[in-house]
Design a protein around this motif. Structure first.
Motif, PDB file in Angstrom:
ATOM      1  N   ASP A   1      -0.825  23.795   8.413  1.00 15.82           N
ATOM      2  CA  ASP A   1      -1.623  22.762   7.751  1.00 15.82           C
ATOM      3  C   ASP A   1      -0.900  22.160   6.541  1.00 15.82           C
ATOM      4  OD1 ASP A   1      -2.138  25.436   6.557  1.00 15.82           O
ATOM      5  OD2 ASP A   1      -3.335  24.276   5.144  1.00 15.82           O
ATOM      6  N   ASP A   2       0.175  22.784   6.090  1.00 13.23           N
ATOM      7  CA  ASP A   2       0.965  22.256   4.979  1.00 13.23           C
ATOM      8  C   ASP A   2       1.995  21.272   5.539  1.00 13.23           C
ATOM      9  OD1 ASP A   2       3.059  21.855   3.056  1.00 13.23           O
ATOM     10  OD2 ASP A   2       2.355  23.638   1.981  1.00 13.23           O
ATOM     11  N   PRO A   3       1.858  19.976   5.246  1.00 17.44           N
ATOM     12  CA  PRO A   3       2.747  18.973   5.856  1.00 17.44           C
ATOM     13  C   PRO A   3       4.218  19.174   5.519  1.00 17.44           C
ATOM     14  CG  PRO A   3       1.440  18.004   4.072  1.00 17.44           C
ATOM     15  CD  PRO A   3       0.870  19.347   4.337  1.00 17.44           C
ATOM     16  N   THR A   4       4.491  19.637   4.290  1.00 12.15           N
ATOM     17  CA  THR A   4       5.885  19.856   3.903  1.00 12.15           C
ATOM     18  C   THR A   4       6.497  21.013   4.682  1.00 12.15           C
ATOM     19  OG1 THR A   4       5.442  19.035   1.664  1.00 12.15           O
ATOM     20  CG2 THR A   4       7.433  20.352   1.981  1.00 12.15           C
ATOM     21  N   CYS A   5       5.756  22.105   4.745  1.00  9.56           N
ATOM     22  CA  CYS A   5       6.238  23.271   5.489  1.00  9.56           C
ATOM     23  C   CYS A   5       6.421  22.946   6.967  1.00  9.56           C
ATOM     24  CB  CYS A   5       5.261  24.433   5.332  1.00  9.56           C
ATOM     25  SG  CYS A   5       5.225  25.152   3.675  1.00  9.56           S
ATOM     26  N   LEU A   6       5.495  22.166   7.501  1.00  7.35           N
ATOM     27  CA  LEU A   6       5.565  21.800   8.915  1.00  7.35           C
ATOM     28  C   LEU A   6       6.788  20.926   9.187  1.00  7.35           C
ATOM     29  CD1 LEU A   6       4.156  22.028  11.661  1.00  7.35           C
ATOM     30  CD2 LEU A   6       2.861  19.963  11.094  1.00  7.35           C
ATOM     31  N   ARG A   7       7.073  20.018   8.257  1.00  5.76           N
ATOM     32  CA  ARG A   7       8.231  19.133   8.423  1.00  5.76           C
ATOM     33  C   ARG A   7       9.543  19.932   8.361  1.00  5.76           C
ATOM     34  NH1 ARG A   7       7.526  16.195   4.231  1.00  5.76           N
ATOM     35  NH2 ARG A   7       5.817  15.039   5.174  1.00  5.76           N
ATOM     36  N   VAL A   8       9.600  20.872   7.430  1.00  3.81           N
ATOM     37  CA  VAL A   8      10.799  21.714   7.304  1.00  3.81           C
ATOM     38  C   VAL A   8      10.975  22.577   8.556  1.00  3.81           C
ATOM     39  CG1 VAL A   8      11.826  23.647   6.047  1.00  3.81           C
ATOM     40  CG2 VAL A   8      10.751  21.777   4.783  1.00  3.81           C
TER      41      VAL A   8
ATOM     42  N   SER B   1       2.914  29.856  14.400  1.00  2.00           N
ATOM     43  CA  SER B   1       1.746  29.382  13.660  1.00  2.00           C
ATOM     44  C   SER B   1       1.633  30.012  12.279  1.00  2.00           C
ATOM     45  CB  SER B   1       0.473  29.688  14.462  1.00  2.00           C
ATOM     46  OG  SER B   1      -0.687  29.416  13.708  1.00  2.00           O
ATOM     47  N   ASP B   2       1.195  29.208  11.322  1.00  2.00           N
ATOM     48  CA  ASP B   2       0.893  29.707   9.987  1.00  2.00           C
ATOM     49  C   ASP B   2      -0.340  30.607  10.064  1.00  2.00           C
ATOM     50  OD1 ASP B   2       1.085  29.970   7.214  1.00  2.00           O
ATOM     51  OD2 ASP B   2      -0.307  28.320   6.876  1.00  2.00           O
ATOM     52  N   VAL B   3      -0.420  31.549   9.146  1.00  2.00           N
ATOM     53  CA  VAL B   3      -1.555  32.481   9.137  1.00  2.00           C
ATOM     54  C   VAL B   3      -2.794  31.842   8.523  1.00  2.00           C
ATOM     55  CG1 VAL B   3      -2.439  34.628   8.146  1.00  2.00           C
ATOM     56  CG2 VAL B   3      -0.135  34.563   9.130  1.00  2.00           C
ATOM     57  N   HIS B   4      -2.649  31.252   7.344  1.00  2.00           N
ATOM     58  CA  HIS B   4      -3.808  30.729   6.608  1.00  2.00           C
ATOM     59  C   HIS B   4      -3.961  29.226   6.841  1.00  2.00           C
ATOM     60  CE1 HIS B   4      -4.169  34.568   4.585  1.00  2.00           C
ATOM     61  NE2 HIS B   4      -2.884  34.516   4.283  1.00  2.00           N
ATOM     62  N   MET B   5      -4.999  28.865   7.598  1.00  2.00           N
ATOM     63  CA  MET B   5      -5.303  27.465   7.868  1.00  2.00           C
ATOM     64  C   MET B   5      -6.800  27.247   7.727  1.00  2.00           C
ATOM     65  SD  MET B   5      -2.720  26.569  11.044  1.00  2.00           S
ATOM     66  CE  MET B   5      -3.125  28.063  11.952  1.00  2.00           C
ATOM     67  N   PRO B   6      -7.220  26.080   7.258  1.00  2.00           N
ATOM     68  CA  PRO B   6      -8.642  25.859   6.957  1.00  2.00           C
ATOM     69  C   PRO B   6      -9.553  25.743   8.171  1.00  2.00           C
ATOM     70  CG  PRO B   6      -7.377  23.839   6.628  1.00  2.00           C
ATOM     71  CD  PRO B   6      -6.383  24.917   6.876  1.00  2.00           C
ATOM     72  N   ASP B   7      -9.070  25.161   9.266  1.00  2.00           N
ATOM     73  CA  ASP B   7      -9.962  24.925  10.404  1.00  2.00           C
ATOM     74  C   ASP B   7     -10.135  26.150  11.298  1.00  2.00           C
ATOM     75  OD1 ASP B   7      -7.261  24.677  11.179  1.00  2.00           O
ATOM     76  OD2 ASP B   7      -7.808  23.509  12.941  1.00  2.00           O
ATOM     77  N   MET B   8      -9.090  26.973  11.364  1.00  2.00           N
ATOM     78  CA  MET B   8      -9.162  28.192  12.171  1.00  2.00           C
ATOM     79  C   MET B   8      -8.117  29.170  11.648  1.00  2.00           C
ATOM     80  SD  MET B   8      -8.384  28.852  16.233  1.00  2.00           S
ATOM     81  CE  MET B   8      -9.741  27.846  16.856  1.00  2.00           C
ATOM     82  N   ASP B   9      -8.544  30.410  11.445  1.00  2.00           N
ATOM     83  CA  ASP B   9      -7.618  31.435  10.992  1.00  2.00           C
ATOM     84  C   ASP B   9      -6.497  31.611  12.012  1.00  2.00           C
ATOM     85  OD1 ASP B   9      -6.961  34.614  11.092  1.00  2.00           O
ATOM     86  OD2 ASP B   9      -7.299  33.907   9.050  1.00  2.00           O
ATOM     87  N   GLY B  10      -5.257  31.767  11.508  1.00  5.51           N
ATOM     88  CA  GLY B  10      -4.117  31.923  12.398  1.00  5.51           C
ATOM     89  C   GLY B  10      -4.240  33.107  13.327  1.00  5.51           C
ATOM     90  N   PHE B  11      -4.896  34.187  12.868  1.00  2.00           N
ATOM     91  CA  PHE B  11      -5.083  35.363  13.707  1.00  2.00           C
ATOM     92  C   PHE B  11      -6.035  35.067  14.867  1.00  2.00           C
ATOM     93  CE2 PHE B  11      -4.094  37.479   9.554  1.00  2.00           C
ATOM     94  CZ  PHE B  11      -2.829  37.902   9.922  1.00  2.00           C
ATOM     95  N   LYS B  12      -7.009  34.218  14.598  1.00  2.00           N
ATOM     96  CA  LYS B  12      -7.947  33.823  15.654  1.00  2.00           C
ATOM     97  C   LYS B  12      -7.215  33.014  16.725  1.00  2.00           C
ATOM     98  CE  LYS B  12     -11.954  33.019  17.616  1.00  2.00           C
ATOM     99  NZ  LYS B  12     -12.685  34.089  18.308  1.00  2.00           N
TER     100      LYS B  12
END
Length: 250
Positions: free
Chosen positions: A19-26, A63-74
């Motif tokens: 969900d972090d656009p910078t991290c996703l771009r990198v 996948s990132d672990v911490h995301m607002p719409d759905m937990d990465g573990f889910k």
């Protein structure tokens, strides 16, 4: 192997979720440097939809672990249950409990941000391991000798981490054998044959959650099928069902 297989991991199809656009771009930039084919999304729910609609168009999910719409573990749990794809978790936090949670939920790796190019260059190994594991499982009953020999060279080429994985599987098989011996001592070997024919178990999301909860409670090293089955306390599933599910996820 044909020419297209020889090119692997070039063109490996990766779905990246953050969900972090910078991290996703990198992350996308680094993955492309590895010559992977990359698809990105900032939402876990969107990623799940893409996977459900295109089950055969991805080889691996990161996948990132911490995301607002759905937990990465889910997301990890659902992908493992529905698509059976290798999933790598990505996080800025290296807390041991988080790492263990990711592994116990079925993650094949857990990378810390900022992720390094050297780490991403090696993630193709998880796809090879998964394919070898699936192939071994399918050929186990009809061609046990061939399945063993076919998977040997491929697993060795995937890296030294396999020695640890094989060690864990050996330990689990030993624990399973001990469970079987215990049942024989208790006289459970003389059950009515008709009672042994159980209906096929469908691992629903809720059933899988109970399975994961039991594994987390017991700990990976002590999570043998019989103990997991007792802790789940669910009717109409057998130790064999749990053992098969355990092997698929760990």
């Amino acid at each position: 192997m044909d020419d297209s297989t020889d090119l692997f991991p070039i063109g490996m199809r990766v779905l990246a979720v953050d969900d972090d656009p910078t991290c996703l771009r990198v992350l996308e930039t680094l993955l492309r440097r590895c010559q992977y084919h990359v698809t990105t999304t900032s939402q876990a729910i969107t990623a799940l939809t893409m996977l459900r609609e295109n089950k055969d168009k991805f080889d691996l999910v990161i996948s990132d672990v911490h995301m607002p719409d759905m937990d990465g573990f889910k997301l990890l749990e659902l992908v493992g249950l529905e698509m059976d794809l290798p999933v790598i978790m990505l996080s800025a936090y290296g807390d041991t409990k988080l790492v263990m949670k990711g592994i116990s939920h079925g993650a094949c790796d857990y990378l810390l941000k900022p992720v390094r190019l050297e780490e991403l260059k090696n993630i193709w190994q998880h796809v090879i391991r998964k394919k070898k594991s699936d192939s071994k499982g399918k050929n186990k009953t009809s061609k046990p000798d061939n399945a063993t020999s076919d998977s040997g060279s491929g697993l060795r080429s995937a890296g030294t981490e396999n020695s640890d994985e094989n060690g864990k599987l050996t330990k689990k098989r030993k624990d399973q054998d001990e469970d079987e011996d215990e049942d024989k001592e208790n006289g459970n070997d003389n059950e009515d044959p008709s009672a042994q024919k159980k209906p096929r178990v469908v691992w629903s999301v809720e059933l899988h959650r109970k399975f994961v909860a039991a594994v987390n409670h017991l700990g990976i090293d002590k999570a043998v099928p019989k103990k997991i089955l007792d802790m789940m306390n669910v009717e109409n599933i057998t130790r064999e069902n749990v053992a098969s599910h355990l092997q698929a996820f760990f």
